[in-house]
Design a protein around this motif. Structure first.
Motif, mmCIF file in Angstrom:
data_model
loop_
_atom_site.group_PDB
_atom_site.id
_atom_site.type_symbol
_atom_site.label_atom_id
_atom_site.label_comp_id
_atom_site.label_asym_id
_atom_site.label_seq_id
_atom_site.Cartn_x
_atom_site.Cartn_y
_atom_site.Cartn_z
ATOM 1 N N GLY A 172 0.796 -1.213 0.000
ATOM 2 C CA GLY A 172 0.000 0.000 0.000
ATOM 3 C C GLY A 172 0.831 1.267 0.000
ATOM 4 N N VAL A 173 0.122 2.392 0.110
ATOM 5 C CA VAL A 173 0.754 3.712 0.077
ATOM 6 C C VAL A 173 0.345 4.489 1.318
ATOM 7 C CG1 VAL A 173 0.926 5.908 -1.147
ATOM 8 C CG2 VAL A 173 0.771 3.766 -2.442
ATOM 9 N N LEU A 174 1.326 5.024 2.021
ATOM 10 C CA LEU A 174 1.089 5.851 3.203
ATOM 11 C C LEU A 174 1.772 7.195 2.970
ATOM 12 C CD1 LEU A 174 0.280 6.453 6.097
ATOM 13 C CD2 LEU A 174 2.072 4.909 6.890
ATOM 14 N N LEU A 175 0.987 8.270 3.057
ATOM 15 C CA LEU A 175 1.488 9.617 2.784
ATOM 16 C C LEU A 175 1.283 10.486 4.021
ATOM 17 C CD1 LEU A 175 2.367 12.016 0.958
ATOM 18 C CD2 LEU A 175 0.005 12.112 0.122
ATOM 19 N N VAL A 176 2.366 11.114 4.506
ATOM 20 C CA VAL A 176 2.312 11.995 5.681
ATOM 21 C C VAL A 176 2.699 13.398 5.239
ATOM 22 C CG1 VAL A 176 3.176 12.415 8.005
ATOM 23 C CG2 VAL A 176 2.897 10.067 7.194
ATOM 24 N N LEU A 177 1.793 14.367 5.435
ATOM 25 C CA LEU A 177 1.983 15.699 4.856
ATOM 26 C C LEU A 177 2.640 16.713 5.789
ATOM 27 C CD1 LEU A 177 -1.443 16.037 2.982
ATOM 28 C CD2 LEU A 177 0.788 15.406 2.025
ATOM 29 N N GLY A 178 2.569 16.499 7.083
ATOM 30 C CA GLY A 178 3.252 17.417 8.006
ATOM 31 C C GLY A 178 2.642 18.805 8.075
ATOM 32 N N LEU A 179 1.366 18.940 7.823
ATOM 33 C CA LEU A 179 0.749 20.272 7.774
ATOM 34 C C LEU A 179 0.585 20.906 9.157
ATOM 35 C CD1 LEU A 179 -2.006 19.641 5.066
ATOM 36 C CD2 LEU A 179 0.287 20.581 4.754
ATOM 37 N N THR A 180 0.694 20.112 10.212
ATOM 38 C CA THR A 180 0.564 20.684 11.556
ATOM 39 C C THR A 180 1.916 21.069 12.152
ATOM 40 O OG1 THR A 180 0.643 18.458 12.502
ATOM 41 C CG2 THR A 180 -1.539 19.380 12.061
ATOM 42 N N LEU A 181 2.995 20.839 11.415
ATOM 43 C CA LEU A 181 4.321 21.249 11.884
ATOM 44 C C LEU A 181 4.549 22.730 11.611
ATOM 45 C CD1 LEU A 181 6.440 18.233 10.557
ATOM 46 C CD2 LEU A 181 5.565 18.571 12.879
ATOM 47 N N GLN A 182 5.361 23.331 12.459
ATOM 48 C CA GLN A 182 5.744 24.728 12.237
ATOM 49 C C GLN A 182 6.813 24.796 11.138
ATOM 50 O OE1 GLN A 182 4.169 27.290 13.883
ATOM 51 N NE2 GLN A 182 2.910 25.615 14.709
ATOM 52 N N ALA A 183 7.015 25.971 10.574
ATOM 53 C CA ALA A 183 8.033 26.132 9.531
ATOM 54 C C ALA A 183 9.397 25.698 10.049
ATOM 55 C CB ALA A 183 8.070 27.593 9.084
ATOM 56 N N GLY A 184 10.034 24.793 9.324
ATOM 57 C CA GLY A 184 11.348 24.305 9.718
ATOM 58 C C GLY A 184 11.347 23.182 10.736
#
Length: 267
Positions: A172-184
């Motif tokens: 399968g495919v697992l994608l993690v976008l990191g949109l809740t992380l702060q810049a850097g």
């Protein structure tokens, strides 16, 4: 009166006070309803061909979506309990809130959209269908995800995840976008991909602690096409800017071997 309602709705009398019908939508008040009773009611609605069910005041009831036969759309308002969509086979669930642990356990097919975060071991043994999580996920997300014949599960985590992400992943495919992380800010998950022996983990951002069984690679055009399709669908559910997400840097994490422990367990 109760007998007339039972005849009209075709469900057990004990559930009549909890169910109302508006158009083709069955609205269920699940407040203080034991999980076995709620799932019994869901199976009754499924048996009579209900296509759309809305569950209100859900608070920890387990196994919602399990053992249903028809293509039903389920909207959940509240917090479903563990094993949401376990063994589910083609239904569609939208959770308007958070979800607990082990959702999509061994799910065959269907789609789940979570407007919040999820707990641990999400997608355990998931072997088909799609899961979209708006925010973060807990520990051991994607553990034992696998492909089976034409079934290929896909999961998108909008935020980040905890340790042992993609542990023992087998397809399968697992994608993690990191949109809740702060810049850097980096993903903090440790032991990512431990025991992984198939499938692909895509990560937007930087992973710093890998299991010894996996390696990080650059993405190519084929990978970006897969990522782009999943991001486009993610954005359609959560009203997020597609171009802003795709402007980030993605990496691909894959296993070195399809049998990482072959020399330990086989002669």
């Amino acid at each position: 009166m109760a007998q007339e309602q039972k005849t009209t709705l075709g469900i057990s009398e004990k559930f009549l006070s909890r169910v109302t019908v508006e158009g083709n939508v069955y609205k269920v008040d699940a407040q203080d309803l034991y999980y076995k009773e709620l799932n019994a009611l869901m199976r009754e609605l499924d048996a009579k061909g209900a296509e759309h069910v809305e569950l209100y005041h859900v608070y920890g009831q387990r196994y919602i979506g399990t053992d249903l036969k028809n293509k039903m759309k389920i909207d959940i308002y509240g917090t479903p309990g563990n094993d949401l969509a376990a063994f589910m086979d083609g239904q569609s669930i939208e959770v308007h809130g958070n979800a607990q642990d082990c959702i999509c356990n061994t799910m065959n097919d269907g789609k789940i959209v979570i407007h919040g975060r999820v707990g641990d071991i999400t997608g355990y043994g998931m072997r088909g269908g799609k899961l979209f999580i708006r925010d973060d996920a807990g520990y051991r997300v994607g553990i034992h995800m696998k492909e089976y014949m034409s079934f290929k599960p896909c999961m998108v985590v909008g935020g980040t995840a905890e340790d042992f992400l993609a542990e023992y992943m087998a397809g399968g495919v697992l994608l993690v976008l990191g949109l809740t992380l702060q810049a850097g800010e980096q993903h903090k998950a440790r032991f990512v991909g431990t025991g992984m022996h198939a499938g692909i983990l895509y990560v937007r951002g930087e992973i710093t602690h890998l299991g010894k069984e996996v390696k990080v690679m650059d993405v190519d055009e084929k990978d970006l096409a897969v990522i782009g399709d999943l991001v486009k669908e993610y954005c359609s559910y959560f009203n997020v800017d597609y171009d802003k997400i795709m402007a980030g840097k993605f990496v691909k994490i894959v296993p070195y071997s399809h049998r990482p422990y072959g020399r330990i367990y086989a002669y």
